[in-house]
Design a protein around this motif. Structure first.
Motif, PDB file in Angstrom:
ATOM      1  N   PRO A 135     -40.185 -17.588 -44.713  1.00 57.42           N
ATOM      2  CA  PRO A 135     -40.060 -17.875 -43.283  1.00 57.42           C
ATOM      3  C   PRO A 135     -39.531 -19.278 -42.952  1.00 57.42           C
ATOM      4  CG  PRO A 135     -42.301 -18.289 -43.994  1.00 57.42           C
ATOM      5  CD  PRO A 135     -41.529 -17.923 -45.229  1.00 57.42           C
ATOM      6  N   VAL A 136     -39.058 -20.033 -43.938  1.00 56.53           N
ATOM      7  CA  VAL A 136     -38.695 -21.438 -43.674  1.00 56.53           C
ATOM      8  C   VAL A 136     -37.366 -21.536 -42.919  1.00 56.53           C
ATOM      9  CG1 VAL A 136     -38.211 -23.695 -44.694  1.00 56.53           C
ATOM     10  CG2 VAL A 136     -39.865 -22.155 -45.794  1.00 56.53           C
ATOM     11  N   ARG A 137     -37.381 -22.300 -41.833  1.00 53.16           N
ATOM     12  CA  ARG A 137     -36.122 -22.575 -41.122  1.00 53.16           C
ATOM     13  C   ARG A 137     -35.500 -23.807 -41.767  1.00 53.16           C
ATOM     14  NH1 ARG A 137     -34.634 -20.808 -36.188  1.00 53.16           N
ATOM     15  NH2 ARG A 137     -36.766 -20.221 -35.675  1.00 53.16           N
ATOM     16  N   LEU A 138     -34.357 -23.620 -42.411  1.00 50.63           N
ATOM     17  CA  LEU A 138     -33.740 -24.701 -43.179  1.00 50.63           C
ATOM     18  C   LEU A 138     -32.539 -25.255 -42.425  1.00 50.63           C
ATOM     19  CD1 LEU A 138     -34.280 -25.574 -46.316  1.00 50.63           C
ATOM     20  CD2 LEU A 138     -32.016 -24.593 -46.627  1.00 50.63           C
ATOM     21  N   HIS A 139     -32.514 -26.577 -42.242  1.00 52.78           N
ATOM     22  CA  HIS A 139     -31.366 -27.232 -41.599  1.00 52.78           C
ATOM     23  C   HIS A 139     -30.673 -28.050 -42.676  1.00 52.78           C
ATOM     24  CE1 HIS A 139     -33.449 -26.471 -37.692  1.00 52.78           C
ATOM     25  NE2 HIS A 139     -34.528 -26.788 -38.383  1.00 52.78           N
ATOM     26  N   PHE A 140     -29.424 -27.721 -42.973  1.00 51.18           N
ATOM     27  CA  PHE A 140     -28.741 -28.360 -44.106  1.00 51.18           C
ATOM     28  C   PHE A 140     -27.461 -29.050 -43.639  1.00 51.18           C
ATOM     29  CE2 PHE A 140     -26.151 -28.876 -47.785  1.00 51.18           C
ATOM     30  CZ  PHE A 140     -26.991 -28.905 -48.890  1.00 51.18           C
ATOM     31  N   GLY A 141     -27.267 -30.300 -44.053  1.00 52.42           N
ATOM     32  CA  GLY A 141     -25.988 -30.970 -43.816  1.00 52.42           C
ATOM     33  C   GLY A 141     -26.156 -32.374 -43.257  1.00 52.42           C
ATOM     34  N   GLU A 142     -25.060 -33.120 -43.285  1.00 61.00           N
ATOM     35  CA  GLU A 142     -25.115 -34.498 -42.790  1.00 61.00           C
ATOM     36  C   GLU A 142     -25.435 -34.520 -41.310  1.00 61.00           C
ATOM     37  OE1 GLU A 142     -21.521 -36.495 -44.559  1.00 61.00           O
ATOM     38  OE2 GLU A 142     -22.761 -38.259 -44.048  1.00 61.00           O
ATOM     39  N   GLY A 143     -26.392 -35.330 -40.930  1.00 61.26           N
ATOM     40  CA  GLY A 143     -26.719 -35.497 -39.513  1.00 61.26           C
ATOM     41  C   GLY A 143     -27.752 -34.519 -38.975  1.00 61.26           C
ATOM     42  N   VAL A 144     -28.239 -33.598 -39.796  1.00 62.78           N
ATOM     43  CA  VAL A 144     -29.156 -32.575 -39.249  1.00 62.78           C
ATOM     44  C   VAL A 144     -30.460 -33.166 -38.705  1.00 62.78           C
ATOM     45  CG1 VAL A 144     -28.357 -30.513 -40.480  1.00 62.78           C
ATOM     46  CG2 VAL A 144     -30.047 -32.026 -41.570  1.00 62.78           C
ATOM     47  N   THR A 145     -30.843 -34.350 -39.186  1.00 66.76           N
ATOM     48  CA  THR A 145     -32.128 -34.880 -38.703  1.00 66.76           C
ATOM     49  C   THR A 145     -32.056 -35.260 -37.226  1.00 66.76           C
ATOM     50  OG1 THR A 145     -31.583 -37.067 -39.540  1.00 66.76           O
ATOM     51  CG2 THR A 145     -32.999 -35.698 -40.932  1.00 66.76           C
ATOM     52  N   GLY A 146     -30.860 -35.215 -36.659  1.00 65.25           N
ATOM     53  CA  GLY A 146     -30.734 -35.416 -35.209  1.00 65.25           C
ATOM     54  C   GLY A 146     -31.563 -34.403 -34.422  1.00 65.25           C
TER      55      GLY A 146
END
Ligand code: NZQ
Ligand code: ZN
Length: 383
Positions: free
Chosen positions: A11-22
Motif C-alpha cells: 500500500p505504499v505511495r511512492l514519490h520518486f524523482g528530483e524535487g519530489v519532497t516539495g
C-alpha cells in the motif's frame, strides 16, 4: 509448479524523482498536525536535507518534535527513548529522514507509540500491536528497500540479537525518494547499498518457487545494479546514476520479486546480522562476505539454480565460473569477500560459530545445521 500460489499486497505511495519532497508538507498534513521527525547521527544536517524537510513541514503548518542520533545497525535503546518522547508529546505522524537504520527504527517507534507496547516485545512477537502511527519516509540512502516494504531490523545488545520484524502495519504511508538526497552518501556506504540490493535479489531468487518471469526480472535488477554501480562509484555526484541505483534498491525488496514464490531464503541475512551484532559491521559488508561462503557451501546442493543465475548474469557456463564472477564483482566495488577483508582474524572463529548457533541462524528454504554453520564460518575465512 514453477509458480507457487501467492498473495501480493503493497500500500505504499511512492514519490520518486528530483524535487519530489516539495510535496512532503502536504502529504504529512493529511495524517496529523504534530510530527515526530526522526533522523540519524548528523549527515542530514551537514548536507542540508534536514533544512529542506523542516522547511516543507513548517510551510504546511506542522509542529515538529525531533529525535536524532539513530545509529547505523540501530539499537532498541533509541527506539525506546523516541517512543517515550513521541508519547509525551502526543505526536500524530512520524517523518523518518535517513537510510534503513532510521526508517526501520521509526517503524518500531510508530508501533510502540500507538500500541503502548515495548518495542522489543513487539519485535519478539511477545505482544501483538493492532495499530500504528502513520509513517512518512524521506530516503537518503539507496540500499534496504525499507521505504517500500513491511520489514524493520533492530539490535538488542542485552539479548545479543539483531532481528527483523515483518508486519503489514510497518508499511510506510508514503515515501519520498529524491536521488539528489543520496549524492553525499560516502563511497563505502554506496558500495554496501549496491551489495545489499543484489543480496536481496539473490535471497529471494534462492527461495522456494521458480517463476520464470520473476527470475528474469530478478536478473535484470541485478544486472542493472552491476552495470550502473561501478560507474556511480566513479561519479558519486551524478544524480542520474544515483536514481538508477535507487530504483534498483526499491524494486529488489518491495515484494515484486516474491510474486510466484513461497518465500525467500534469507539465510545469508540471518548470518550477516550476527556479524553486524558482533562487530558493528555495516550490513552490506556482512552480506558480500557471507554470500560467497553460502554459495560455496551450497554449490553442489543447488547447482542448477546457481548455473541459471551465472548464465543469465555473466554468460557463465559453470558453478565455479558463476562464483568467480560474483566474487570479482564484489571485489571490483570494494565490498569485502572474506572476514579478513574486514580485519576479523581467525581468533574470532569460535566466537562467531557460537553466536550463529546461539541464535540458530538459518534460511527459510535452505535450512542450516550446526555443521553447516561451522563450514560457512570456515569458508568466510578463505577466498
Ligand atoms: O547517521 P547518519 O549521520 O545519517 O549517517 C548515515 C550512516 O552513517 C549515512 N548516510 C545516510 N544517508 C546519507 C548518509 N551520509 C551522507 N549522505 C547521505 N545522504 O550512512 C550511514 C549508514 O546508514 P544506514 O541507515 O545504517 O544504512 P542502510 O540504509 O544501509 O541501512 C542499514 C540497516 O537497514 C537494515 C540493516 O540490517 C541495517 O540495520 N535492513 C533493513 C531492511 C528492511 N527494513 O527491509 C532489509 C535489509 O536487508 C537490512 O537488513
Ligand atoms: Zn539487506
Amino acid at each position: 509448479m514453477a509458480i507457487e500460489n501467492f498473495t501480493a499486497y503493497n500500500p505504499v505511495r511512492l514519490h520518486f524523482g528530483e524535487g519530489v519532497t516539495g510535496g512532503l508538507g502536504k502529504s504529512a498534513a493529511k495524517y496529523g498536525k504534530k510530527v515526530l521527525l526522526v533522523f540519524g547521527k548528523g549527515s542530514v544536517k551537514k548536507y542540508g536535507y534536514y533544512d529542506r524537510v523542516v522547511e516543507q513541514l513548517k510551510m504546511a503548518g506542522l509542529e515538529i518534535v525531533e529525535y536524532s542520533g539513530i545509529k547505523p545497525n540501530p539499537v532498541i535503546e533509541d527506539v525506546r527513548m523516541a517512543t517515550g518522547l513521541g508519547q509525551r508529546e502526543n505526536i500524530e505522524v512520524i517523518v523518518a529522514l535517513g537510510g534503513g537504520s532510521v526508517i526501520d527504527s521509526a517503524k518500531i517507534i510508530a508501533l510502540a507509540i500507538a500500541s503502548g507496547y515495548d518495542g522489543w516485545d513487539i519485535i519478539k512477537h511477545k505482544v501483538k500491536p493492532e495499530k500504528t502511527i502513520p509513517l512518512i519516509c524521506v530516503l537518503t540512502l539507496a540500499a534496504t528497500g525499507t521505504e517500500m516494504n513491511a520489514g524493520a531490523v533492530v539490535q538488542n545488545h542485552d539479548t545479543g540479537e539483531k532481528i527483523g520484524f515483518v508486519h503489514e502495519l510497518n508499511f510506510p504511508k508514503e515515501s519520498f525518494l529524491d536521488p539528489s538526497f543520496t549524492v553525499t552518501v560516502p563511497k563505502n556506504h554506496t558500495t554496501y547499498g549496491i551489495t545489499d540490493l543484489i543480496a536481496h535479489a539473490l535471497e529471494v531468487y534462492f527461495g522456494e518457487g521458480e517463476p520464470p518471469v520473476i527470475d528474469q526480472i530478478t536478473f535484470d535488477i541485478i544486472k542493472d545494479a552491476m552495470r550502473w554501480g561501478p560507474e556511480l562509484l566513479d561519479n558519486p555526484e551524478n544524480v542520474e546514476l544515483r536514481a538508477n541505483i535507487m530504483l534498483d534498491a526499491t524494486l529488489a525488496l518491495n515484494g515484486l520479486t516474491r510474486y510466484g514464490k513461497k518465500n525467500g531464503d534469507w539465510g545469508v541475512h540471518a548470518i550477516g546480522h550476527e556479524l553486524s551484532l558482533l562487530y558493528d559491521m555495516p550490513h552490506g559488508a556482512s552480506l558480500s562476505i557471507v554470500y560467497m561462503a553460502w554459495l560455496k557451501l551450497h554449490k553442489d546442493r543447488i547447482s542448477e539454480r546457481i548455473k541459471k543465475l551465472g548464465k543469465n548474469l555473466f554468460g557463465a557456463d559453470s558453478v565455479e565460473g558463476t562464483l568467480d564472477a560474483i566474487r570479482l564483482f564484489f571485489q571490483s566495488i570494494n565490498s569485502p569477500v572474506t572476514l579478513q577483508d574486514e580485519g576479523i582474524g581467525e581468533d574470532q572463529k569460535e566466537i562467531i560459530i557460537r553466536q550463529l548457533n546461539k541464535n540458530s541462524a538459518s534460511g527459510m528454504h535452505h535450512a542450516l545445521t550446526d555443521d553447516d554453520r561451522r563450514k560457512i564460518v570456515a569458508l568466510m575465512y578463505s577466498h
